[in-house]
Design a protein around this motif. Sequence first.
Motif, PDB file in Angstrom:
ATOM      1  N   ARG A 213      -5.942   3.263   0.174  1.00  0.00           N
ATOM      2  CA  ARG A 213      -6.530   3.369   1.257  1.00  0.00           C
ATOM      3  C   ARG A 213      -7.380   2.076   1.409  1.00  0.00           C
ATOM      4  NH1 ARG A 213      -5.677   8.855   0.877  1.00  0.00           N
ATOM      5  NH2 ARG A 213      -7.588   9.240  -0.494  1.00  0.00           N
TER       6      ARG A 213
ATOM      7  N   THR B 227      -9.901   1.891   9.066  1.00  0.00           N
ATOM      8  CA  THR B 227     -10.020   2.859   8.142  1.00  0.00           C
ATOM      9  C   THR B 227      -8.937   3.804   8.342  1.00  0.00           C
ATOM     10  OG1 THR B 227     -12.325   2.630   8.255  1.00  0.00           O
ATOM     11  CG2 THR B 227     -11.559   4.787   7.506  1.00  0.00           C
ATOM     12  N   PRO B 228      -7.915   4.166   7.218  1.00  0.00           N
ATOM     13  CA  PRO B 228      -7.016   4.932   7.544  1.00  0.00           C
ATOM     14  C   PRO B 228      -7.433   6.207   7.842  1.00  0.00           C
ATOM     15  CG  PRO B 228      -7.244   4.404   4.951  1.00  0.00           C
ATOM     16  CD  PRO B 228      -8.351   3.579   5.904  1.00  0.00           C
TER      17      PRO B 228
ATOM     18  N   GLN C 111      -4.560   7.193  -4.440  1.00  0.00           N
ATOM     19  CA  GLN C 111      -4.482   7.030  -3.033  1.00  0.00           C
ATOM     20  C   GLN C 111      -5.834   6.497  -2.451  1.00  0.00           C
ATOM     21  OE1 GLN C 111      -1.829   8.150  -0.715  1.00  0.00           O
ATOM     22  NE2 GLN C 111      -0.934   7.915  -2.821  1.00  0.00           N
ATOM     23  N   ASP C 112      -6.954   6.421  -3.057  1.00  0.00           N
ATOM     24  CA  ASP C 112      -7.890   6.104  -2.879  1.00  0.00           C
ATOM     25  C   ASP C 112      -7.947   4.590  -2.599  1.00  0.00           C
ATOM     26  OD1 ASP C 112      -9.229   8.388  -1.982  1.00  0.00           O
ATOM     27  OD2 ASP C 112     -10.436   8.566  -3.962  1.00  0.00           O
TER      28      ASP C 112
ATOM     29  N   THR D 123       0.898  -1.210   0.232  1.00  0.00           N
ATOM     30  CA  THR D 123       0.118  -0.039   0.188  1.00  0.00           C
ATOM     31  C   THR D 123       0.758   1.288   0.166  1.00  0.00           C
ATOM     32  OG1 THR D 123      -0.021   0.070   2.394  1.00  0.00           O
ATOM     33  CG2 THR D 123      -1.890  -1.093   1.260  1.00  0.00           C
TER      34      THR D 123
ATOM     35  N   TYR E  83      -5.389  -1.071   1.878  1.00  0.00           N
ATOM     36  CA  TYR E  83      -5.054  -0.976   3.515  1.00  0.00           C
ATOM     37  C   TYR E  83      -6.068  -1.293   4.136  1.00  0.00           C
ATOM     38  CZ  TYR E  83      -4.551   1.036   8.107  1.00  0.00           C
ATOM     39  OH  TYR E  83      -4.530   1.219   9.698  1.00  0.00           O
ATOM     40  N   GLN E  84      -7.382  -0.946   4.075  1.00  0.00           N
ATOM     41  CA  GLN E  84      -8.734  -1.343   4.880  1.00  0.00           C
ATOM     42  C   GLN E  84      -8.907  -2.808   4.663  1.00  0.00           C
ATOM     43  OE1 GLN E  84     -12.207   0.984   4.200  1.00  0.00           O
ATOM     44  NE2 GLN E  84     -13.093   0.354   5.996  1.00  0.00           N
TER      45      GLN E  84
ATOM     46  N   VAL F 108       0.409   3.615   2.958  1.00  0.00           N
ATOM     47  CA  VAL F 108      -0.571   4.318   3.008  1.00  0.00           C
ATOM     48  C   VAL F 108      -1.263   3.700   4.361  1.00  0.00           C
ATOM     49  CG1 VAL F 108      -2.962   5.038   2.290  1.00  0.00           C
ATOM     50  CG2 VAL F 108      -0.974   5.186   0.817  1.00  0.00           C
ATOM     51  N   GLY F 109      -1.860   4.606   5.243  1.00  0.00           N
ATOM     52  CA  GLY F 109      -2.637   4.063   6.410  1.00  0.00           C
ATOM     53  C   GLY F 109      -1.448   3.684   7.617  1.00  0.00           C
ATOM     54  N   HIS F 110      -0.175   3.583   7.685  1.00  0.00           N
ATOM     55  CA  HIS F 110       0.747   3.338   8.469  1.00  0.00           C
ATOM     56  C   HIS F 110       1.620   4.374   8.551  1.00  0.00           C
ATOM     57  CE1 HIS F 110      -0.322  -0.977   8.652  1.00  0.00           C
ATOM     58  NE2 HIS F 110      -0.347  -0.998   7.359  1.00  0.00           N
TER      59      HIS F 110
END
Length: 84
Positions: A73, A83-84, A69-70, A39, A76-77, A42-44
Amino acid sequence: MALKITQDCINCDVCEPVCPNEAIYQGIEIYEIDPDRCTECVGHFDKPQCQTVCPVACIPLDPEREETQDELRAKYQRLTGHTP
């Protein structure tokens, strides 16, 4: 985009343990990245951790795996349930 590890990899072992998605693994010759798990952190984190620690800068974006980016995310979810 997912990241990829190029043939410039020196197998220094620093990227694998910093990947929060466990997307990096030892391939036949060099480390590799599972694009379905990458990802770009992203989210981390704000920046991809593997790129940050790589001493030879051999982890570019993979132009064959473009993701917004969406989409990152959402991945990631899916991987974490958060949820980021």
